[in-house]
Design an enzyme around this catalytic site. Structure first.
Site, PDB file in Angstrom:
ATOM      1  N   ASP A   8       0.932  -1.209  -0.034  1.00 32.28           N
ATOM      2  CA  ASP A   8       0.047   0.026  -0.034  1.00 32.28           C
ATOM      3  C   ASP A   8       1.045   1.123  -0.025  1.00 32.28           C
ATOM      4  OD1 ASP A   8      -1.947  -1.799   0.315  1.00 32.28           O
ATOM      5  OD2 ASP A   8      -2.676  -1.139   2.130  1.00 32.28           O
ATOM      6  N   ASP A 129     -15.104  -3.034  -1.359  1.00 31.19           N
ATOM      7  CA  ASP A 129     -14.740  -2.811  -0.074  1.00 31.19           C
ATOM      8  C   ASP A 129     -15.893  -2.390   0.750  1.00 31.19           C
ATOM      9  OD1 ASP A 129     -12.167  -2.848  -1.083  1.00 31.19           O
ATOM     10  OD2 ASP A 129     -12.182  -0.684  -1.557  1.00 31.19           O
TER      11      ASP A 129
END
Length: 240
Positions: A8, A129
């Site tokens: 990330d 998500d």
């Protein structure tokens, strides 16, 4: 099943967030490409990349580290975050990315997902998500009333390569993945599903493997950086 190590990206660094909160970022490596090379040397066959700044900005922000990873690592990589138009999709795929992940636009502009999946077969995934089963967008900052399973089903005939399903409340929390909801989603659609969020032990990987759904793979981040998961052992478990 495939193990996808997560990198990330925030402000050019490899970080991990706690439950999707940008203010709760832990920096694990100042050189994301070096981190990617470590994963590849250990035997990983895919990389999972997220442009966290891009997810909030709506346009790529961490292009430089992503391009460095693509240049230095010769395994396929998938990228999500800030990819919201066809030009950006085309640009990333032309630079060697194996797969783009479309999240926010899957809710706001599903026609783009369909157009991209037709134009680039096998190279477009949908990122779903969710908090408590409902989809969140724009870097998880905005919650919707859209149910994760309904969104997944809406792309059944679109030709997308995969669905990456993340339980936001498990992400980075080292509390285990939401096995039941991930399995339910995977059993509800024919699209390959990749589990994400909370994978923090070998036992978690084994639970996903035996969940009763044909999962494509699992994404793990913090547990690999913290050493809670031994990468060599995890790869062996996933390939068994």
């Amino acid at each position: 099943m495939i193990l996808y190590p997560a990198i990330d990206l925030k402000d050019g660094q490899a970080v991990r967030l706690f439950k999707g909160e940008m203010a709760q970022a832990t920096v694990f490596n100042d050189d994301p490409a070096a981190q990617a090379e470590d994963f590849v040397r250990a035997g990983c066959e895919w990389l999972h990349l997220v442009d966290l700044n891009g997810a909030f900005a709506g346009t790529p922000v961490n292009a430089t580290p992503v391009e460095a990873i693509l240049e230095r690592c010769k395994v396929p990589a998938q990228l999500g975050g800030g990819i919201r138009d066809m030009a950006t999709i085309e640009r990333w795929l032309s630079r060697g990315l194996a797969r783009v992940i479309l999240g926010t636009v899957a809710v706001e502009n599903p026609a783009l997902v369909r157009e991209a999946a037709r134009a680039f077969p096998g190279q477009v995934a949908v990122g779903i998500d969710a908090r408590k089963g409902r989809v969140a967008t724009k870097g998880w900052a905005e919650e919707t009333d859209v149910l994760a399973t309904d969104l997944a089903k809406s792309f059944e005939d679109a030709g997308v390569a995969a669905i990456i399903y993340t339980d936001i409340n498990r992400d980075g929390a080292m509390q285990g993945p939401n096995v039941a909801e991930t399995a339910a989603l995977a059993n509800a659609v024919s699209i390959p599903v990749i589990a994400s969020g909370g994978v923090s032990s070998i036992a978690d990987l084994e639970a996903l493997k035996s969940c009763g759904a044909p999962l494509n793979g699992a994404i793990s981040g913090r547990a690999l950086y913290d050493g809670a998961i031994d990468l060599a052992e995890a790869l062996a478990v996933m390939r068994a």
